[in-house]
Design a protein around this motif. Structure first.
Motif, mmCIF file in Angstrom:
data_model
loop_
_atom_site.group_PDB
_atom_site.id
_atom_site.type_symbol
_atom_site.label_atom_id
_atom_site.label_comp_id
_atom_site.label_asym_id
_atom_site.label_seq_id
_atom_site.Cartn_x
_atom_site.Cartn_y
_atom_site.Cartn_z
ATOM 1 N N TYR A 65 0.819 -1.199 0.000
ATOM 2 C CA TYR A 65 0.000 0.000 0.000
ATOM 3 C C TYR A 65 0.859 1.259 0.000
ATOM 4 O O TYR A 65 0.552 2.233 -0.687
ATOM 5 C CB TYR A 65 -0.951 -0.021 1.202
ATOM 6 N N GLY A 66 1.931 1.230 0.775
ATOM 7 C CA GLY A 66 2.832 2.370 0.787
ATOM 8 C C GLY A 66 3.455 2.625 -0.566
ATOM 9 O O GLY A 66 3.657 3.780 -0.969
ATOM 10 N N SER A 67 3.737 1.561 -1.310
ATOM 11 C CA SER A 67 4.353 1.732 -2.630
ATOM 12 C C SER A 67 3.393 2.411 -3.599
ATOM 13 O O SER A 67 3.823 3.190 -4.467
ATOM 14 C CB SER A 67 4.803 0.377 -3.183
ATOM 15 N N VAL A 68 2.096 2.143 -3.454
ATOM 16 C CA VAL A 68 1.102 2.806 -4.306
ATOM 17 C C VAL A 68 1.087 4.311 -4.018
ATOM 18 O O VAL A 68 1.087 5.134 -4.929
ATOM 19 C CB VAL A 68 -0.296 2.203 -4.088
ATOM 20 N N ILE A 69 1.092 4.646 -2.736
ATOM 21 C CA ILE A 69 1.058 6.060 -2.350
ATOM 22 C C ILE A 69 2.325 6.770 -2.793
ATOM 23 O O ILE A 69 2.285 7.878 -3.331
ATOM 24 C CB ILE A 69 0.856 6.189 -0.834
ATOM 25 N N ARG A 70 3.469 6.129 -2.578
ATOM 26 C CA ARG A 70 4.739 6.750 -2.971
ATOM 27 C C ARG A 70 4.791 7.003 -4.475
ATOM 28 O O ARG A 70 5.320 8.025 -4.929
ATOM 29 C CB ARG A 70 5.909 5.856 -2.565
ATOM 30 N N ALA A 71 4.255 6.088 -5.252
ATOM 31 C CA ALA A 71 4.308 6.230 -6.705
ATOM 32 C C ALA A 71 3.372 7.320 -7.207
ATOM 33 O O ALA A 71 3.708 8.051 -8.153
ATOM 34 C CB ALA A 71 3.957 4.891 -7.371
ATOM 35 N N PHE A 72 2.187 7.440 -6.571
ATOM 36 C CA PHE A 72 1.165 8.356 -7.085
ATOM 37 C C PHE A 72 1.204 9.721 -6.420
ATOM 38 O O PHE A 72 1.018 10.751 -7.091
ATOM 39 C CB PHE A 72 -0.214 7.723 -6.911
ATOM 40 N N ARG A 73 1.403 9.750 -5.110
ATOM 41 C CA ARG A 73 1.452 11.013 -4.370
ATOM 42 C C ARG A 73 2.612 10.975 -3.369
ATOM 43 O O ARG A 73 2.426 10.859 -2.167
ATOM 44 C CB ARG A 73 0.125 11.267 -3.641
ATOM 45 N N PRO A 74 3.853 11.108 -3.868
ATOM 46 C CA PRO A 74 5.023 11.028 -2.992
ATOM 47 C C PRO A 74 5.065 12.117 -1.942
ATOM 48 O O PRO A 74 5.746 11.977 -0.921
ATOM 49 C CB PRO A 74 6.204 11.138 -3.966
ATOM 50 N N GLU A 75 4.321 13.216 -2.157
ATOM 51 C CA GLU A 75 4.327 14.292 -1.174
ATOM 52 C C GLU A 75 3.750 13.866 0.164
ATOM 53 O O GLU A 75 4.009 14.493 1.188
ATOM 54 C CB GLU A 75 3.579 15.516 -1.715
#
Length: 219
Positions: A98-108
């Motif tokens: 799940y963290g990888s999805v967030i980092r890829a789409f909204r790294p901020e």
């Protein structure tokens, strides 16, 4: 009716909406169509038996889906509370699927220094991204049978008001992750970086919330 997707920020009521829509007679998965692999395009989107899917993980794919989008919102402070209690943005949990999805789409989101600020940044950035593609917006705390029936009719569903009201009456917004809570946490705006809190407060107001009265919704 056309297939559609229900999105939110995570901890915003997508699980509840999956159960509620299914109770209305619309087979709705919860991250069954859109999981981490679909969010990152590692696997294709396969609808199968589902007429709808409720998943915050669908947000990165919204620009190319070509299906109606329903955004379910929840007041930011209870959403932050739930994320922090579950440890969603701890440093040791940041690099899972799940963290990888967030980092890829909204790294901020992960650019924020504290766990509460990461949770609030998730609410802000994911909500903004989803709202840009939303055909309908439903505030979880203000959901009524009339409002939901109107949205479903617009989506082409053959469902009557009595059926929707019965589904609302018999589908409690239970916290499906209560057993995973690691701490008790009560957020306030003063817990957050000021500029981020100000942005979240303004956005909450645009969605019809009183920023200083976080009431209702999923505990």
């Amino acid at each position: 009716m056309r297939r559609f997707v229900v999105v939110g920020t995570g901890r915003s009521g997508t699980g509840y909406m999956s159960r509620l829509l299914t109770a209305c007679g619309i087979p709705c998965g919860h991250e069954q169509v859109f999981g981490p692999a679909q969010a990152t395009r590692a696997k294709p989107v396969v609808w199968g038996k589902w007429e709808a899917d409720a998943s915050w993980l669908a947000v990165p794919r919204l620009p190319m889906l070509g299906v109606p989008v329903v955004l379910v919102t929840r007041h930011p402070l209870p959403t932050v509370r739930s994320m922090v209690q579950l440890g969603q943005f701890t440093d040791d949990g940041a690099d899972g699927l799940y963290g990888s999805v967030i980092r890829a789409f909204r790294p901020e989101v992960y650019a924020e220094r504290t766990e509460p600020d990461r949770a609030l940044a998730m609410w802000v950035h994911w909500t903004v991204a989803a709202a840009a593609h939303a055909d309908h917006i439903l505030a979880l705390e203000h959901l009524t049978a009339d409002r939901l029936t109107g949205v479903l009719h617009d989506l082409g569903a053959s469902v009557d008001l009595d059926t929707v009201q019965a589904a609302l009456d018999t589908t409690p917004p239970a916290n499906q992750a209560a057993h995973r809570k690691r701490i008790s946490y009560r957020p306030s705006w003063t817990d957050h970086r000021r500029q981020l809190a100000d942005l979240a407060r303004r956005l909450a107001g645009l969605f019809g919330y009183d920023p200083d009265r976080p009431e209702g919704g999923v505990p």
